[in-house]
Write a protein that holds these residues in place. Structure first.
Motif, short mmCIF file in Angstrom:
data_model
loop_
_atom_site.label_atom_id
_atom_site.label_comp_id
_atom_site.label_asym_id
_atom_site.label_seq_id
_atom_site.Cartn_x
_atom_site.Cartn_y
_atom_site.Cartn_z
N ASP A 131 0.88 -1.15 0.05
CA ASP A 131 0.00 -0.13 0.13
C ASP A 131 0.94 1.21 0.10
O ASP A 131 0.75 2.32 -0.41
N LEU A 173 -10.48 2.87 -1.84
CA LEU A 173 -10.43 1.38 -1.57
C LEU A 173 -11.46 0.73 -2.25
O LEU A 173 -12.65 1.05 -2.21
N LEU A 217 -5.66 -0.76 5.14
CA LEU A 217 -4.95 0.07 4.72
C LEU A 217 -3.32 0.14 5.62
O LEU A 217 -3.64 0.18 6.78
N ALA A 224 -6.00 3.32 10.22
CA ALA A 224 -4.95 2.60 9.43
C ALA A 224 -3.99 2.41 10.68
O ALA A 224 -3.66 1.26 11.20
N CYS A 234 0.77 4.38 4.26
CA CYS A 234 0.12 4.78 2.88
C CYS A 234 -0.48 6.12 3.07
O CYS A 234 -0.78 6.85 2.00
#
Ligand code: ADP
Ligand code: ASP
Ligand code: MG
Length: 436
Positions: free
Chosen positions: A199, A273, A256, A249, A260
């Motif tokens: 990611d 996403l 995720l 995240a 990222c």
């Protein structure tokens, strides 16, 4: 230009690879980032662990199973003798390299090279398949442009210059294919961006190329409002602010990778996403949304240790917190949550590898208590403090659950509570029931 990243399950079988091929060829000249096929990096980690322990037969067994799996994939993925032969020779080279480690003592550099093979194989297979389909796909080897600095941060200037040059050299390419996760370090050695780091690769590439969008394709239709592994009936959140996504995240929403968010946010590039299994579902878009005063989602981070330092002398003692924080800094351990009172301070950490030494040092400043096996539950949204009811709603939902720490106000985006591991699922469910 867009950057499209496909995770391990999305390329986890010949059928999935073919399906991804159909998705990535819908538009021209995007950059496609692939993870290793699901399970591969875990097998490579296992091989390295066996080799570190000097258990060559153990490594051999895992490697043989992995090799057999890849030979079966080649058989089903490719249609022509030529395609099969080309793929088998690429995969064969990888397994010869892996075997070459069986006769030497494994070093950290060797381990990194072993771990890199998953992404090298998935992209090699996809490249063979796309070629067979007559698509002009150009493979951009990540090890030729993705580099980190001594600090571990990506060397954006180097990546930018290299990647742009590599792309400019291919004006006829339909698609650019590259490996997630793998990179070179400041010594030029093979390295990686940590587990789940594909990611991050996508976000770094999106940032340097000033992409229109970064798409993270996975096995679920976007960021759900609670962890679908523990709570039933969760729903996708349609949009999130970068800050909200970063909190989720970091605090455990596995969809995720925490790193990222930053490159995309700094370059103001939306992150979408999306679900490979349901490509038309809207998913979640992450960008600089305007405030909407809504609770969005809940996440949980496991294996947390809480440390309380009580000091009778803390009253008006400036410098006390400094000494506490300095202790953690000296042991290179970062703090997640903090709660203070007049007589003490509680902090939480997720890395307990230096715990004994930290506790030892903290005893110079007060009485120290440690609680292990805790979980941070994090409620995320646009939680401006003037909209009074968020905090009370969260605490009311947790009325029956012992809460060790509470934190709000570090940002407008999160209220975190620390609970015992055994109360985690109950807390997640209670919050979902009361908040959504
Ligand atoms: P990939 O291999 O594509 O990178 P990951 O396994 O890293 O996929 O991430 C996707 C998984 O994240 C989902 O299958 C889901 O179980 C998990 N997950 C955890 N929290 C959330 C959440 N809040 N929303 C969506 N998925 C989540
Ligand atoms: N293959 C790597 C891992 O399993 C990187 C990734 O999937 O993002 O951690
Ligand atoms: Mg992932």
């Amino acid at each position: 230009m867009k950057v499209l990243k496909f995770g391990g399950t999305s390329v986890g079988s010949p059928e999935r690879i073919k399906h991804v091929a159909s998705l990535i060829t819908r538009e021209r000249r995007n950059v496609v980032v692939l993870s290793a096929m699901s399970g591969t990096t875990n097998s490579l980690v296992e091989i390295a662990e066996y080799l570190y322990k000097g258990n060559v037969p153990g490594a051999q067994e895992t490697l043989n199973a992995l090799h057999a799996k890849y030979m079966a994939v080649i058989e089903q993925l490719l249609g022509t003798m030529q395609g099969k032969a080309k793929a088998a020779s690429a995969i064969g080279r990888v397994f010869s390299l892996l075997r070459s480690y069986f006769s030497e003592t494994l070093t950290e550099a060797g381990e990194k090279e072993i771990l890199a093979q998953g992404e090298l194989m998935s992209t090699a297979l996809m490249q063979c398949y796309l070629e067979e389909q007559g698509i002009n796909s150009v493979l951009l080897p990540a090890l030729d442009y993705m580099r980190t600095l001594q600090s571990g941060e990506p060397d954006m200037q180097h990546i930018n210059a290299r990647l742009r040059r590599m792309i400019d050299l291919e004006p006829d390419a339909d698609i650019f294919l590259t490996q997630g996760y793998i990179c070179r370090n400041d010594h030029g050695g093979i390295d990686n961006l940590k587990r789940g780091g594909s990611d991050y690769t996508a976000s770094i590439i999106g940032a340097v190329l000033e992409a229109d969008e970064i798409q993270i394709w996975t096995d679920i239709d976007g960021m759900h409002n609670n962890d679908p592994r523990f709570v039933e009936g969760t729903k996708p959140v349609s949009s999130l602010h970068f800050e909200e996504a970063a909190e989720l995240a970091y605090f455990g929403a596995k969809i995720l990778h925490p790193s990222c968010v930053l490159p995309a946010k700094l370059h103001n590039i939306p992150v979408r996403l999306l679900n490979t299994l349901e490509p038309e579902a809207p998913g979640t878009v992450i960008f600089n949304t305007t405030p909407d005063r809504k609770l969005k989602a809940i996440a949980a981070k496991d294996n947390i240790t809480a440390i309380k330092i009580k000091s009778g002398r803390m009253l008006l003692a400036y410098g006390f917190l400094h000494k506490v924080f300095e202790t953690f800094e000296n042991h290179r351990t970062s703090i997640d949550m903090i709660a203070t009172s007049e007589v003490g301070v509680s902090v939480s950490v997720d890395d307990d590898s230096r715990l004994a030494a930290i506790v030892d040092d903290l005893k110079h400043f007060g009485t120290v208590t440690v609680d292990r096996d805790m979980v941070i539950i994090c409620v995320v949204g646009d939680l401006e403090w003037e909209s009074c009811h968020f905090q009370s709603q969260v605490l009311a939902a947790l009325a029956d659950i012992p809460v060790r720490m509470i934190s709000y106000g570090g940002s407008n985006y999160n209220i975190s509570v620390l609970v015992r591991r055994e109360d985690k699922i109950r807390a997640l469910k209670a919050l979902s029931d009361k908040l959504f």
